[in-house]
Enzyme design. Structure first.
Site, PDB file in Angstrom:
ATOM      1  N   GLY A  18       0.818  -1.286  -0.076  1.00 23.17           N
ATOM      2  CA  GLY A  18      -0.054  -0.083   0.115  1.00 23.17           C
ATOM      3  C   GLY A  18       0.801   1.330   0.257  1.00 23.17           C
ATOM      4  O   GLY A  18       0.687   2.249  -0.669  1.00 23.17           O
ATOM      5  N   ASN A  36      -4.685   4.811   7.441  1.00 22.44           N
ATOM      6  CA  ASN A  36      -4.279   3.306   7.955  1.00 22.44           C
ATOM      7  C   ASN A  36      -4.965   3.427   9.361  1.00 22.44           C
ATOM      8  O   ASN A  36      -4.688   4.651   9.960  1.00 22.44           O
ATOM      9  CB  ASN A  36      -2.838   3.186   7.888  1.00 22.44           C
ATOM     10  CG  ASN A  36      -2.435   1.527   8.057  1.00 22.44           C
ATOM     11  OD1 ASN A  36      -2.565   0.651   7.366  1.00 22.44           O
ATOM     12  ND2 ASN A  36      -2.350   1.172   9.195  1.00 22.44           N
ATOM     13  N   THR A  38      -3.666   1.780  11.921  1.00 22.57           N
ATOM     14  CA  THR A  38      -2.857   2.029  12.959  1.00 22.57           C
ATOM     15  C   THR A  38      -2.039   3.558  12.289  1.00 22.57           C
ATOM     16  O   THR A  38      -1.368   3.330  11.334  1.00 22.57           O
ATOM     17  CB  THR A  38      -1.574   0.922  12.925  1.00 22.57           C
ATOM     18  OG1 THR A  38      -2.530  -0.255  12.899  1.00 22.57           O
ATOM     19  CG2 THR A  38      -0.636   0.969  13.863  1.00 22.57           C
ATOM     20  N   LYS A  81      -5.927  -7.108   4.199  1.00 29.75           N
ATOM     21  CA  LYS A  81      -5.824  -8.686   4.183  1.00 29.75           C
ATOM     22  C   LYS A  81      -7.234  -8.998   3.540  1.00 29.75           C
ATOM     23  O   LYS A  81      -8.328  -8.354   3.791  1.00 29.75           O
ATOM     24  CB  LYS A  81      -5.719  -9.071   5.538  1.00 29.75           C
ATOM     25  CG  LYS A  81      -5.390 -10.693   5.475  1.00 29.75           C
ATOM     26  CD  LYS A  81      -5.399 -10.911   6.929  1.00 29.75           C
ATOM     27  CE  LYS A  81      -4.963 -12.505   7.045  1.00 29.75           C
ATOM     28  NZ  LYS A  81      -4.774 -12.927   8.326  1.00 29.75           N
ATOM     29  N   GLY A 136       4.903  -7.286  -6.446  1.00 26.10           N
ATOM     30  CA  GLY A 136       5.558  -7.352  -5.166  1.00 26.10           C
ATOM     31  C   GLY A 136       5.776  -5.877  -4.706  1.00 26.10           C
ATOM     32  O   GLY A 136       5.459  -4.953  -5.246  1.00 26.10           O
ATOM     33  N   LYS A 188      -5.747 -12.598 -11.712  1.00 24.69           N
ATOM     34  CA  LYS A 188      -4.686 -12.424 -10.850  1.00 24.69           C
ATOM     35  C   LYS A 188      -4.532 -13.891 -10.226  1.00 24.69           C
ATOM     36  O   LYS A 188      -3.338 -14.187  -9.813  1.00 24.69           O
ATOM     37  CB  LYS A 188      -4.835 -11.447  -9.822  1.00 24.69           C
ATOM     38  CG  LYS A 188      -3.866 -11.249  -8.984  1.00 24.69           C
ATOM     39  CD  LYS A 188      -2.563 -11.130  -9.304  1.00 24.69           C
ATOM     40  CE  LYS A 188      -1.265 -10.676  -8.442  1.00 24.69           C
ATOM     41  NZ  LYS A 188      -1.251 -11.289  -7.039  1.00 24.69           N
ATOM     42  N   GLU A 195       2.517 -18.651 -11.882  1.00 24.79           N
ATOM     43  CA  GLU A 195       3.733 -18.465 -10.714  1.00 24.79           C
ATOM     44  C   GLU A 195       4.082 -19.543 -10.173  1.00 24.79           C
ATOM     45  O   GLU A 195       5.327 -20.110  -9.862  1.00 24.79           O
ATOM     46  CB  GLU A 195       3.531 -17.106 -10.076  1.00 24.79           C
ATOM     47  CG  GLU A 195       4.686 -16.540  -9.411  1.00 24.79           C
ATOM     48  CD  GLU A 195       3.913 -15.548  -8.320  1.00 24.79           C
ATOM     49  OE1 GLU A 195       4.240 -15.566  -7.016  1.00 24.79           O
ATOM     50  OE2 GLU A 195       3.486 -14.422  -8.709  1.00 24.79           O
ATOM     51  N   LYS A 266       0.278 -18.502   0.271  1.00 23.14           N
ATOM     52  CA  LYS A 266      -0.932 -17.474   0.707  1.00 23.14           C
ATOM     53  C   LYS A 266      -2.147 -18.139   0.322  1.00 23.14           C
ATOM     54  O   LYS A 266      -3.151 -17.723   1.051  1.00 23.14           O
ATOM     55  CB  LYS A 266      -0.501 -16.289   0.180  1.00 23.14           C
ATOM     56  CG  LYS A 266       0.726 -15.481   0.572  1.00 23.14           C
ATOM     57  CD  LYS A 266       0.276 -14.901   1.872  1.00 23.14           C
ATOM     58  CE  LYS A 266       1.685 -14.001   2.437  1.00 23.14           C
ATOM     59  NZ  LYS A 266       1.771 -12.911   1.694  1.00 23.14           N
ATOM     60  N   HIS A 464     -22.552 -47.404 -16.494  1.00 18.64           N
ATOM     61  CA  HIS A 464     -22.582 -46.125 -16.828  1.00 18.64           C
ATOM     62  C   HIS A 464     -22.480 -45.830 -18.246  1.00 18.64           C
ATOM     63  O   HIS A 464     -22.593 -44.758 -18.823  1.00 18.64           O
ATOM     64  CB  HIS A 464     -21.172 -45.424 -16.314  1.00 18.64           C
ATOM     65  CG  HIS A 464     -21.053 -45.359 -14.604  1.00 18.64           C
ATOM     66  ND1 HIS A 464     -22.123 -44.518 -14.187  1.00 18.64           N
ATOM     67  CD2 HIS A 464     -20.320 -45.923 -13.869  1.00 18.64           C
ATOM     68  CE1 HIS A 464     -21.691 -44.704 -12.914  1.00 18.64           C
ATOM     69  NE2 HIS A 464     -20.650 -45.550 -12.763  1.00 18.64           N
TER      70      HIS A 464
END
Length: 487
Positions: A18, A36, A38, A81, A136, A188, A195, A266, A464
């Site tokens: 950010g 933000n 914080t 997040k 990144g 993305k 990646e 992630k 089947h």
């Protein structure tokens, strides 16, 4: 507040991505408000803005002040997040927003969450974009690849900003309107799945060269540098050559050899594989790369398995094929195997995008997707220009494998590819990405597969039915009765 003092755009969520994206926007001449939860992060961003060229960044310390500091129609980028934090942030800001204002989520969000938020935003008269951001922290600061999907009006409102902020390549900025709904986030997600495949294939090339070829880190650095001036030229190959050169500050040798062999993730790779299964799209290279990350996490189990199997009589075979190896030939073979495997991995990713585009009527432009990945993002590579041209030649291309140019290259490289996979198997080195790519290629290129036997089995135990090659219709056979009668 006077209109002249209002910011052109706002950005909330000042972690590394950010902050860097906000400073990139400001550096391109667009006054930006930042917020933000914080507040120390706001001060940190303002300090950086001052140091990095007195950039036009305005710090705000409450959701209300943040929203009201932006000129209408307001455009607010949020980089927090994924999941519930995004919804909470939207709720905090939408209270002060007005019809026609726009929210842009720049995180790695599940595409269906974006589609839900588009619908919720519409009920409030707001516009919404789900925008993939790749590159990144360096890309965010100096030029990322941007994948915005959702409201075209929202995109149009900030198109001038995005085109300046994105990475620039010879055929334009690395941003385009992807399509409606959650298309930007989905694209993305698949980018990240590709990646995963790229990184796995490179790690396998490294493993074979090191453990079969016996190459040192110094030699590997030179090889990857050389590869980066040819068909494999890419960000990931470039940084790999750099990694091999870094010395360990706490001891002898290179740092890469001291890193624990457990890979983090992630979740976007898992989403890609789940979507491939959901859409019945084969993506074995990407799936193999995900499986390898899972297995890498079982460090204690792997160490125990090595001990148990050694005690059971398994000889230590890793690298055992290295005696008498022609290193120069091995290096060239691995280069060709890596390139051919990479074509298959990208073909799988593009086929997944095509299947989703058809399901959702997104009308994705695959050549344009390859173009915006040429700069700024983690998978940027000269190879992507070839993909762009393949889809320009034939927008309805069934697979990159059957593009005339790529087909020729794969045929030329298949002997080297098979040698590398065979050598790795003989040496006890797992190359699941390369093996999966080769199996994908061999399966896809065969006009007839042993699936006829599978259909017969399914018909025997589950009635089947099956189709025949010589006449139309669905057939069922009493296999067991006929087999016993004829026995």
């Amino acid at each position: 507040m006077e209109s002249a003092a209002l910011s052109r755009i706002g950005l909330a969520g000042l972690a590394v991505m950010g902050q860097n994206l906000a400073l990139n926007i400001a550096e391109k001449g667009f006054p930006i408000s930042v917020y933000n939860r914080t507040t120390s992060k706001v001060d940190e961003t303002l300090d950086r803005a001052a140091v990095e060229g007195n950039l036009p960044v305005s710090g705000q310390y409450s959701p209300r002040d943040f929203v009201l500091s932006i000129q209408r129609p307001r455009s607010l980028i949020i980089l927090v997040k994924a999941g519930a934090p995004v919804d909470q942030t939207i709720d905090a800001f939408s209270e002060y927003m007005e019809p026609g204002d726009c929210i842009i989520d720049g995180g790695n969000e599940w595409y269906q969450n974006t589609e839900r938020r588009i619908s919720e935003a519409e009920q409030k008269g707001l516009l919404y974009l789900g925008m993939g951001v790749s590159g990144g922290e360096e890309g965010a600061r100096n030029g990322p690849s941007l994948m915005p999907g959702g409201s075209f009006q929202a995109y149009d409102n900030i198109k001038d900003i995005l085109e300046k902020v994105a990475a620039q390549v010879e055929d334009g900025p690395c941003v385009t309107y992807i399509g409606e709904g959650g298309s930007g986030n989905f694209v993305k997600m698949v980018h990240n799945g590709i990646e995963y495949g790229d990184m796995q294939l490179i790690s396998e090339a490294y493993d074979v060269l090191k453990n079969v070829g016996g190459l040192s880190n110094e030699e590997l650095a030179e090889i990857f540098t050389e590869w980066n001036s040819g068909e494999l030229e890419s960000f990931l190959v470039e940084i790999t050559s750099d990694i091999f050169r870094v010395k360990d500050e706490f001891g002898d040798g290179e740092l890469v050899d001291k890193i624990l062999d457990k890979t983090g993730m992630k979740g976007t790779g898992k989403w890609t594989v789940q979507q491939a299964a959901e859409l019945s799209v084969a993506a074995p290279t990407i799936a193999a790369s995900l499986d390898c990350r899972y297995l890498s996490g079982l460090k204690d189990e792997r160490e125990n398995a090595a001990k148990v199997l050694r005690e059971a009589g398994l000889k230590e075979e890793i690298g055992s094929a290295s005696s008498g190896i022609d290193k120069k030939r091995l290096v060239d073979d691995v280069r060709q195997a890596l390139y051919a495997s990479k074509i298959c991995s990208y073909a799988q990713g593009m086929n997944l995008l095509r299947a989703k585009s058809l399901e959702k009527s997104w009308n994705l432009n695959f050549g344009e997707l390859a173009r915006i990945w040429k700069g700024g993002c983690i998978i940027r590579a000269v190879f992507l220009d070839r993909i762009k041209k393949a889809y320009q030649r034939n927008p309805d291309l069934a697979s990159l494998v059957v593009d005339p140019e790529f087909a020729k290259e794969m045929v030329q490289r298949q002997a080297a590819w098979r040698r590398v996979v065979g050598l790795a198997v003989s040496a006890g080195i797992s190359t699941p990405g390369m093996c999966a790519s080769l199996a994908y290629f061999d399966t896809y290129r065969r006009a007839r597969l042993p699936a006829n036997l599978v259909q017969a089995q399914r018909d025997l135990f589950g009635a089947h039915t099956y189709e025949r090659t010589d006449r139309p219709g669905a057939y069922h056979t009493e296999w067991t009765k006929l087999a016993r009668k004829n026995h």
